[in-house]
Design a protein around this motif. Sequence first.
Motif, PDB file in Angstrom:
ATOM      1  N   THR A  34      11.875   0.295  -7.195  1.00  0.00           N
ATOM      2  CA  THR A  34       9.969  -0.316  -6.624  1.00  0.00           C
ATOM      3  C   THR A  34       9.511  -1.263  -5.184  1.00  0.00           C
ATOM      4  O   THR A  34      10.635  -2.534  -5.351  1.00  0.00           O
ATOM      5  CB  THR A  34       9.363  -0.552  -7.340  1.00  0.00           C
ATOM      6  N   MET A  35       9.155  -1.399  -4.147  1.00  0.00           N
ATOM      7  CA  MET A  35       8.641  -2.851  -3.199  1.00  0.00           C
ATOM      8  C   MET A  35       7.665  -3.736  -4.166  1.00  0.00           C
ATOM      9  O   MET A  35       7.685  -4.603  -3.199  1.00  0.00           O
ATOM     10  CB  MET A  35       7.737  -1.931  -1.984  1.00  0.00           C
ATOM     11  N   TYR A  36       7.126  -2.623  -4.887  1.00  0.00           N
ATOM     12  CA  TYR A  36       5.647  -3.877  -5.273  1.00  0.00           C
ATOM     13  C   TYR A  36       5.499  -3.401  -6.775  1.00  0.00           C
ATOM     14  O   TYR A  36       4.341  -3.100  -6.945  1.00  0.00           O
ATOM     15  CB  TYR A  36       4.429  -3.868  -4.009  1.00  0.00           C
ATOM     16  N   GLY A  37       6.246  -3.018  -7.538  1.00  0.00           N
ATOM     17  CA  GLY A  37       5.948  -2.856  -8.965  1.00  0.00           C
ATOM     18  C   GLY A  37       5.544  -1.679  -9.516  1.00  0.00           C
ATOM     19  O   GLY A  37       5.198  -1.730 -10.294  1.00  0.00           O
ATOM     20  N   ARG A  38       5.440  -0.763  -8.860  1.00  0.00           N
ATOM     21  CA  ARG A  38       6.058   0.640  -9.062  1.00  0.00           C
ATOM     22  C   ARG A  38       6.248   0.679 -10.096  1.00  0.00           C
ATOM     23  O   ARG A  38       7.770   0.364 -10.441  1.00  0.00           O
ATOM     24  CB  ARG A  38       6.242   1.339  -7.775  1.00  0.00           C
ATOM     25  N   GLU A  39       5.815   1.844 -11.520  1.00  0.00           N
ATOM     26  CA  GLU A  39       6.319   1.852 -12.757  1.00  0.00           C
ATOM     27  C   GLU A  39       7.907   2.395 -12.198  1.00  0.00           C
ATOM     28  O   GLU A  39       7.733   4.175 -11.019  1.00  0.00           O
ATOM     29  CB  GLU A  39       6.153   3.030 -13.814  1.00  0.00           C
TER      30      GLU A  39
ATOM     31  N   GLN B 235       0.964  -1.191  -0.071  1.00  0.00           N
ATOM     32  CA  GLN B 235       0.142   0.098   0.155  1.00  0.00           C
ATOM     33  C   GLN B 235       0.619   1.199   0.430  1.00  0.00           C
ATOM     34  O   GLN B 235       0.379   1.951  -1.040  1.00  0.00           O
ATOM     35  CB  GLN B 235      -1.148  -0.626   1.737  1.00  0.00           C
ATOM     36  N   ARG B 236       1.767   1.262   0.596  1.00  0.00           N
ATOM     37  CA  ARG B 236       2.634   2.682   0.639  1.00  0.00           C
ATOM     38  C   ARG B 236       2.944   2.978  -0.071  1.00  0.00           C
ATOM     39  O   ARG B 236       2.602   4.120  -0.228  1.00  0.00           O
ATOM     40  CB  ARG B 236       4.272   1.599   1.354  1.00  0.00           C
ATOM     41  N   GLU B 237       3.605   2.477  -1.477  1.00  0.00           N
ATOM     42  CA  GLU B 237       3.417   3.345  -2.663  1.00  0.00           C
ATOM     43  C   GLU B 237       2.578   4.275  -3.694  1.00  0.00           C
ATOM     44  O   GLU B 237       2.434   5.272  -3.583  1.00  0.00           O
ATOM     45  CB  GLU B 237       4.754   2.749  -3.902  1.00  0.00           C
ATOM     46  N   ARG B 238       1.051   3.292  -3.505  1.00  0.00           N
ATOM     47  CA  ARG B 238       0.538   3.870  -3.602  1.00  0.00           C
ATOM     48  C   ARG B 238      -0.230   5.146  -2.931  1.00  0.00           C
ATOM     49  O   ARG B 238      -0.702   6.716  -3.318  1.00  0.00           O
ATOM     50  CB  ARG B 238      -1.130   3.144  -4.090  1.00  0.00           C
ATOM     51  N   LEU B 239      -0.206   5.632  -1.606  1.00  0.00           N
ATOM     52  CA  LEU B 239      -0.496   5.689  -0.374  1.00  0.00           C
ATOM     53  C   LEU B 239       0.087   6.773  -1.173  1.00  0.00           C
ATOM     54  O   LEU B 239      -0.220   8.225  -0.353  1.00  0.00           O
ATOM     55  CB  LEU B 239      -0.272   5.489   0.763  1.00  0.00           C
TER      56      LEU B 239
END
Length: 385
Positions: A240-245, A48-52
Amino acid sequence: MKSSWSLDPEITFLNHGSFGPSPKCVQEAQREWMSQLESNPMEFLVRQRERLLDEMLDQLGQFIGSPGQSLIPVENATVGMNIVANTIPLQSGDEILLTNHEYGAVQRIWQKIAASVGAKVITATLPLPFQDADEIVEALFRSVTPQTRLLVLSHVTSPTALVLPVEKICQRAREQKLPVCIDGPHAIAMRPLNLATLNCDFYTASCHKWLCAPFGTGFLYVAPHWQHKISPVNTSWGGTMYGREKSWQDEFLWVGTSDPSRYLAISKAIDFLQDYGLDRFRKETHQLAIQAYDLFSKQFQTEPYSARHSDWFGSMVTIPLPESVPVPTKWTGRPHPLQELLAIKYRIEVHLVKWNSLMHIRISSHLYNDFSELERLSQILKEEI
């Protein structure tokens, strides 16, 4: 509005410009984010962190006129300034231009980086009082030379609480192809800001001052043409930790395990001031600064450093103290004795600052202050000075 804060009711707090406390709703928002983190760290930090953080930066960007993709969260303006200092390529003989109103930490950052490569820090003296923007711009650019590699200046100065004409300065700098880094911790929320039209190269700020976000929150804006050159002070995974561009922000968004709850609560601070009304907030806090300007310049019989107008100061004002107030000959690391006396004996928190070989009182207020507090401070200073 005082009930919106959790300030000690026994304290008169007139030092929002140093450490601005958050309203209760912002504190609650931060606690809620912390609760989510503690309930499932993997879900929160990895998924969640990257999106938030992206969502928060987008909202902050809308507030200051910048794409969220051009911002990174930093603990405070000083951290952001160190990142800029780690990025600018300097060689022996190069010059960094500052003004004589700059924050002490900013001066030290650039003195240290300049000394490491044989460069120089040049300090431009600005004319007083502030009353003509063109006069200030001309005085500043008289110190620009062919060796000048970067102009570093405050949006709102810390020691003197003055607003610099940053729009005209940036326009002139662009004409001369001179990069500009603006130190803006006091400007966020206090002054209208549109980074898209300001068109500076870097803008670093703390959000715990006039925006009233949690302590330890700020941002660094990096113009697109610098983003591929920006260099982190701390090296970590850089990804990235979760596939962030993939993005230039990656080097700064994950620098090891940390609690992002304070950054996420910036959104609630923005909501709080926008719900109250930004123009209303600026008008009311400036009115208190006007009252302080009038009251204390008359009482001390000293000349303020600017014309009596919102062009030159916002929610805080600095007034020279009488010559009878002793000026420390060297820095000891302790507050001025008068500042200590006000805090301990009278429970009044207000900032005293040495600048230009004189002592000054800097009064900074927010929505929890009123004129009666200025009157009380005035009466006490009549007794103590």
